[in-house]
Write a protein that holds these residues in place. Structure first.
Motif, PDB file in Angstrom:
ATOM      1  N   SER A 565       4.264 -75.799  37.758  1.00  8.14           N
ATOM      2  CA  SER A 565       5.403 -75.436  38.606  1.00  8.14           C
ATOM      3  C   SER A 565       4.960 -74.633  39.812  1.00  8.14           C
ATOM      4  CB  SER A 565       6.427 -74.628  37.794  1.00  8.14           C
ATOM      5  OG  SER A 565       5.846 -73.430  37.318  1.00  8.14           O
ATOM      6  N   VAL A 566       5.844 -74.622  40.836  1.00  9.63           N
ATOM      7  CA  VAL A 566       5.582 -73.864  42.049  1.00  9.63           C
ATOM      8  C   VAL A 566       6.903 -73.673  42.777  1.00  9.63           C
ATOM      9  CG1 VAL A 566       5.160 -75.888  43.523  1.00  9.63           C
ATOM     10  CG2 VAL A 566       4.051 -73.713  44.075  1.00  9.63           C
ATOM     11  N   THR A 567       7.025 -72.627  43.554  1.00  9.18           N
ATOM     12  CA  THR A 567       8.187 -72.471  44.430  1.00  9.18           C
ATOM     13  C   THR A 567       7.707 -72.555  45.874  1.00  9.18           C
ATOM     14  OG1 THR A 567       8.003 -70.056  44.465  1.00  9.18           O
ATOM     15  CG2 THR A 567       9.432 -71.018  42.780  1.00  9.18           C
ATOM     16  N   ALA A 580       3.051 -82.089  45.820  1.00 11.36           N
ATOM     17  CA  ALA A 580       2.638 -81.773  47.189  1.00 11.36           C
ATOM     18  C   ALA A 580       2.211 -80.320  47.346  1.00 11.36           C
ATOM     19  CB  ALA A 580       3.784 -82.092  48.146  1.00 11.36           C
ATOM     20  N   TYR A 581       2.601 -79.453  46.418  1.00  4.75           N
ATOM     21  CA  TYR A 581       2.385 -78.010  46.602  1.00  4.75           C
ATOM     22  C   TYR A 581       1.692 -77.324  45.426  1.00  4.75           C
ATOM     23  CZ  TYR A 581       6.158 -79.397  49.708  1.00  4.75           C
ATOM     24  OH  TYR A 581       6.924 -80.061  50.626  1.00  4.75           O
ATOM     25  N   MET A 582       1.653 -77.959  44.284  1.00  3.45           N
ATOM     26  CA  MET A 582       1.201 -77.307  43.054  1.00  3.45           C
ATOM     27  C   MET A 582      -0.317 -77.175  43.008  1.00  3.45           C
ATOM     28  SD  MET A 582       1.835 -78.816  39.235  1.00  3.45           S
ATOM     29  CE  MET A 582       0.961 -80.329  39.660  1.00  3.45           C
ATOM     30  N   GLU A 583      -0.793 -76.055  42.473  1.00  2.00           N
ATOM     31  CA  GLU A 583      -2.207 -75.878  42.178  1.00  2.00           C
ATOM     32  C   GLU A 583      -2.589 -76.707  40.963  1.00  2.00           C
ATOM     33  OE1 GLU A 583      -4.199 -72.030  41.899  1.00  2.00           O
ATOM     34  OE2 GLU A 583      -2.418 -71.175  42.847  1.00  2.00           O
ATOM     35  N   THR A 584      -3.790 -77.270  40.970  1.00  6.31           N
ATOM     36  CA  THR A 584      -4.287 -77.980  39.800  1.00  6.31           C
ATOM     37  C   THR A 584      -4.768 -76.977  38.765  1.00  6.31           C
ATOM     38  OG1 THR A 584      -4.993 -79.845  41.167  1.00  6.31           O
ATOM     39  CG2 THR A 584      -5.972 -79.675  38.968  1.00  6.31           C
ATOM     40  N   ASP A 585      -4.434 -77.229  37.515  1.00  4.04           N
ATOM     41  CA  ASP A 585      -4.927 -76.394  36.424  1.00  4.04           C
ATOM     42  C   ASP A 585      -6.220 -77.013  35.907  1.00  4.04           C
ATOM     43  OD1 ASP A 585      -5.410 -74.803  34.280  1.00  4.04           O
ATOM     44  OD2 ASP A 585      -3.613 -75.349  33.142  1.00  4.04           O
ATOM     45  N   TYR A 586      -7.352 -76.572  36.454  1.00  2.00           N
ATOM     46  CA  TYR A 586      -8.643 -77.177  36.119  1.00  2.00           C
ATOM     47  C   TYR A 586      -9.059 -76.918  34.675  1.00  2.00           C
ATOM     48  CZ  TYR A 586      -9.128 -78.028  41.113  1.00  2.00           C
ATOM     49  OH  TYR A 586      -8.926 -78.471  42.384  1.00  2.00           O
ATOM     50  N   SER A 587      -8.459 -75.923  34.047  1.00  2.00           N
ATOM     51  CA  SER A 587      -8.832 -75.609  32.665  1.00  2.00           C
ATOM     52  C   SER A 587      -8.434 -76.707  31.694  1.00  2.00           C
ATOM     53  CB  SER A 587      -8.195 -74.285  32.231  1.00  2.00           C
ATOM     54  OG  SER A 587      -6.778 -74.420  32.131  1.00  2.00           O
TER      55      SER A 587
END
Length: 613
Positions: A565-567, A580-587
């Protein structure tokens, strides 16, 4: 108002059957004594408080029905506000663990105040005394039979319902009933059987006559009785139904009575869940060759109802209601929030509104509402674009909708269809339906399912209606949903958009829109069953409740979590998708993810004629 132990016993045993059990002199129930008598043992860690270390042994009041395998456990406290919530829940959880080992029964756990009439109730498969299993609308002590009615229809029976759905479709196919008739025919059979239709030993014409009489009786006080009877009776007048052999008709009715009807109980939220699951799934089977059929799965409908906060005071509209899945779920959620019969009657009479253009589908919606115990719902047959005044006059404050994504121009807003002359279908992919309804409702919340093209703005028409929506309303949230959500049936990739109506987007007090990447809902495809819910390891409990809880918690708290999620503050020119905006969770990335990406890339290269792929 205070209550005594005898008051609780008399309330739960009212109706003449004594389910009360005790095994020590003061009328309590000793679980250690009961376990010794049957030579059973329990893990001591499960019956001790992790906070105080106290071991729990004696339950205040216990009830059991050995035939139905149900136990009701009651603990009394003088004032629960004065007690440590963690300790109380640990105590009640200990009794639940005892009961699981002792009987394996279905369990209803109750915490009752003695100084006033407050009561807290928990039930559910793999029961835990926590907020997830707590029933929020319980305001009085019910009878044992009422608790049994509310509880029966267990969640882990879903797969049996799905198997019966598939088998019923195959049976109808074998008896020559065309696909286009099956949903309405089954719905009508189900409705009539629920209302005690006699059929054994009767001719086909006698059965059909009995069904028509049942329908007539159910709609006595319905304002739209005439148009509903036309829609409901049309399937019974079809030649294929009239020509059914009486033994085949009886076999179909017997199957529905024995395999489906036991799950129906309009007093039970769980029973309504299972019924709606059956109805929606059956519609998917019979419409699976129509790739424009986008039947919304019930768990997604439930999530959307939670997002917009449907309750006993909500006035809900679905302007493209189809078979009525949103209306049924909204009604169930609203009724679950009611504590009196007056509130429930008001919900059914004044708070549920729907529109469906096509007569055969309108018949499905009417049947679905009637099956769920509502004969007075305000469901209209007609074009939502011609019923704007009707929408405005009914004081709607909550909209749930899944508009057609590929509507022909004859189904679009007539004023716009003239401008789009020459196009084959709606160039806004359903977004202009949303805009029209929002312009008539003007307040409250609107949640809609739309294809991803609407979030991206892939055409000038979509871009125009994105601008028009934000000029008048606020984009509160967008959730990217599972790509195979509508399986079997439509293959569209959809998202859920949530708007706060009447507040211009640039004037909203909260400037950032919430975006959720909600593509993993815990459901998997299974042959002949469609998409089914995975279960937790070594448990019959499904994973969806936890996933839905996380989705809602992220949305309500507007948390930013990598990979989920992201705002972001957006305009109509931007993409309205989390991706378009979310960070990837590389873990969470694994070698398998990398290998899949390589395979997908190679498949893309080959499908596009690349050399040396």
């Amino acid at each position: 108002m205070s209550r005594t132990k005898n008051d609780v016993i008399n309330a739960i045993c009212r109706g003449g059957v004594d389910y009360y059990t005790s095994n020590i002199e003061n009328g309590e129930w000793s679980y250690p004594k009961a376990l010794r008598q049957v030579n059973k043992f329990i893990d001591q860690k499960k019956i001790r408080s992790t906070k105080s270390g106290r071991k729990y042994s004696y339950l205040d009041i216990r009830f059991e029905d050995k035939e139905r395998h149900i136990s009701v456990l009651v603990e009394l406290k003088n004032d629960t506000d004065k007690w440590d919530k963690t300790e109380i829940e640990a105590q009640l959880q200990a009794y639940v663990e005892y009961e699981k080992v002792l009987t394996g029964n279905k369990i209803i756990a109750i915490l009752a105040n003695t100084e006033d009439d407050r009561v807290q109730v928990w039930w559910g498969s793999d029961l835990k005394i926590d907020d997830a299993h707590k029933r929020t609308n319980q305001s009085e002590v019910l009878s044992f039979d009422e608790y049994a009615d509310l509880y029966l229809g267990r969640k882990n029976d879903k797969q049996e319902v799905l198997r019966s759905t598939y088998a019923l479709n195959e049976k109808l196919h074998g008896y020559g009933i065309p696909e286009k008739l099956r949903s309405q025919f089954v719905g009508t059979c189900l409705l009539c059987l629920k209302n005690n239709l006699p059929f054994e030993g009767l001719s086909t014409q006698a059965i059909i006559g009995g069904m028509k009489a049942v329908l007539e009786g159910l709609l006595v006080h319905d304002l739209n009785k005439a148009e509903k009877l036309v829609a409901l009776n049309s399937v019974l007048q079809n030649q294929k139904i009239a020509e059914l052999k009486e033994e085949h008709f009886a076999d179909i009715l017997r199957f529905i009575r024995d395999k489906i009807l036991p799950y129906i109980n309009e007093r039970s939220t769980m029973g309504q869940d299972l019924l709606n699951l059956f109805f929606t799934t059956f519609n998917k089977y019979v419409g699976k060759d129509d790739k424009n059929q986008a039947f919304t799965p019930d768990h997604i409908v439930h999530f959307m109802c939670k997002v917009v906060g449907v309750n006993r005071n909500s006035v809900v509209l679905d302007p493209c209601c189809g078979s009525g899945a949103f209306l049924v779920r909204a009604m169930t959620e609203a009724l679950d929030d009611c504590s009196t019969k007056k509130e429930k009657d008001q919900v059914k009479d004044l708070h549920i509104f729907g529109i469906e253009k096509y007569k055969d589908v309108f018949g499905l919606a009417s049947t679905n509402m009637l099956i769920h115990g509502d004969g007075k719902s305000n469901v209209r047959q007609g074009d939502c674009f011609a019923l704007g005044s009707w929408i405005e006059e009914n004081n709607i404050d909550t909209v749930l909708m899944n508009p057609p994504y590929n509507a022909t121009l004859r189904d679009c807003n007539p004023e716009l269809a003239k401008k789009w002359e020459g196009k084959k279908e709606d160039p806004t992919k359903g977004l202009h339906f949303v805009y029209y309804v929002a312009s008539k409702v003007k307040k409250g919340k609107l949640a809609c399912l739309l294809p991803l093209q609407c979030a991206i703005g892939s055409s000038k028409e979509i871009a125009l209606f994105k601008r028009k929506m934000l000029a008048e309303h606020t984009l509160d949230a967008v959730f990217t949903l599972p790509p195979d959500m509508f399986h079997p049936g439509a293959s569209a990739n959809a998202c859920c958009m949530v708007f706060n109506l009447g507040v211009r987007h640039d004037k909203a007090p909260i400037k950032e829109t919430f975006f959720g990447y909600y593509k993993e809902d815990g459901f998997i495809k299974r042959k002949n069953l469609g998409r089914i819910e995975r279960t937790k390891p070594n448990s019959e409990e499904g994973v969806w409740a936890d996933i839905e809880g996380e989705w809602l918690e992220l949305y309500n708290s507007r948390k930013t979590v990598p990979g989920k999620s992201v705002t972001r503050r957006v305009t109509s020119e931007d993409e309205w998708l989390c991706e378009a905006y979310m960070e990837t969770d590389y873990s969470t990335l694994t070698d398998a993810n990398f290998e899949k990406s390589i395979r997908d890339f190679l498949a893309y290269r080959i499908s596009n004629g690349a050399n040396n792929a």
